[in-house]
Design a protein around this motif. Sequence first.
Motif, PDB file in Angstrom:
ATOM      1  N   GLN A  28      16.454 -23.969   6.678  1.00  0.00           N
ATOM      2  CA  GLN A  28      15.976 -22.631   7.015  1.00  0.00           C
ATOM      3  C   GLN A  28      14.452 -22.550   6.906  1.00  0.00           C
ATOM      4  O   GLN A  28      13.801 -21.953   7.767  1.00  0.00           O
ATOM      5  N   ARG A  29      13.898 -23.130   5.873  1.00  0.00           N
ATOM      6  CA  ARG A  29      12.436 -23.120   5.721  1.00  0.00           C
ATOM      7  C   ARG A  29      11.769 -23.893   6.848  1.00  0.00           C
ATOM      8  O   ARG A  29      10.740 -23.481   7.368  1.00  0.00           O
ATOM      9  N   ARG A  51      14.733 -14.941  15.321  1.00  0.00           N
ATOM     10  CA  ARG A  51      14.847 -16.275  15.919  1.00  0.00           C
ATOM     11  C   ARG A  51      15.566 -17.255  14.999  1.00  0.00           C
ATOM     12  O   ARG A  51      16.413 -18.026  15.430  1.00  0.00           O
ATOM     13  N   VAL A  52      15.200 -17.221  13.724  1.00  0.00           N
ATOM     14  CA  VAL A  52      15.814 -18.151  12.764  1.00  0.00           C
ATOM     15  C   VAL A  52      17.274 -17.784  12.521  1.00  0.00           C
ATOM     16  O   VAL A  52      18.146 -18.653  12.453  1.00  0.00           O
ATOM     17  N   HIS A  53      17.547 -16.489  12.428  1.00  0.00           N
ATOM     18  CA  HIS A  53      18.902 -16.012  12.151  1.00  0.00           C
ATOM     19  C   HIS A  53      19.878 -16.401  13.263  1.00  0.00           C
ATOM     20  O   HIS A  53      21.060 -16.612  12.996  1.00  0.00           O
ATOM     21  N   ALA A  54      19.386 -16.544  14.487  1.00  0.00           N
ATOM     22  CA  ALA A  54      20.245 -16.952  15.601  1.00  0.00           C
ATOM     23  C   ALA A  54      20.802 -18.356  15.376  1.00  0.00           C
ATOM     24  O   ALA A  54      21.942 -18.653  15.749  1.00  0.00           O
ATOM     25  N   THR A  55      20.022 -19.214  14.746  1.00  0.00           N
ATOM     26  CA  THR A  55      20.453 -20.590  14.476  1.00  0.00           C
ATOM     27  C   THR A  55      21.073 -20.725  13.089  1.00  0.00           C
ATOM     28  O   THR A  55      22.008 -21.491  12.892  1.00  0.00           O
ATOM     29  N   PHE A  56      20.535 -19.989  12.134  1.00  0.00           N
ATOM     30  CA  PHE A  56      21.012 -20.037  10.750  1.00  0.00           C
ATOM     31  C   PHE A  56      21.442 -18.626  10.327  1.00  0.00           C
ATOM     32  O   PHE A  56      20.673 -17.901   9.695  1.00  0.00           O
ATOM     33  N   PRO A  57      22.655 -18.217  10.683  1.00  0.00           N
ATOM     34  CA  PRO A  57      23.093 -16.838  10.441  1.00  0.00           C
ATOM     35  C   PRO A  57      23.158 -16.427   8.971  1.00  0.00           C
ATOM     36  O   PRO A  57      23.187 -15.239   8.674  1.00  0.00           O
TER      37      PRO A  57
END
Length: 83
Positions: A28-29, A51-57
Amino acid sequence: MVIVTQIENRANLIIQKLKSEGHRITPQRIAIVRTLVESSGHPSVEDIFGRVHATFPTTSLATVYKTISVIKELGEVLELEFS
């Protein structure tokens, strides 16, 4: 190709600084750092989170805020405030 290399170098520099300061380097980082350095404008924390949440919910908004705060303390980003 040169721009991609510059983005990779910048991301790697920030990740190395995080490591040297004793921060865990999680997927995530890494995604937060990459999203930040790949952005052409001035993304908000909420933009980066989206953007990050789309890959790492399972990534929380708090994680993004904390990571950006740490990167800011390292002198790698500036916070822009608008009134």
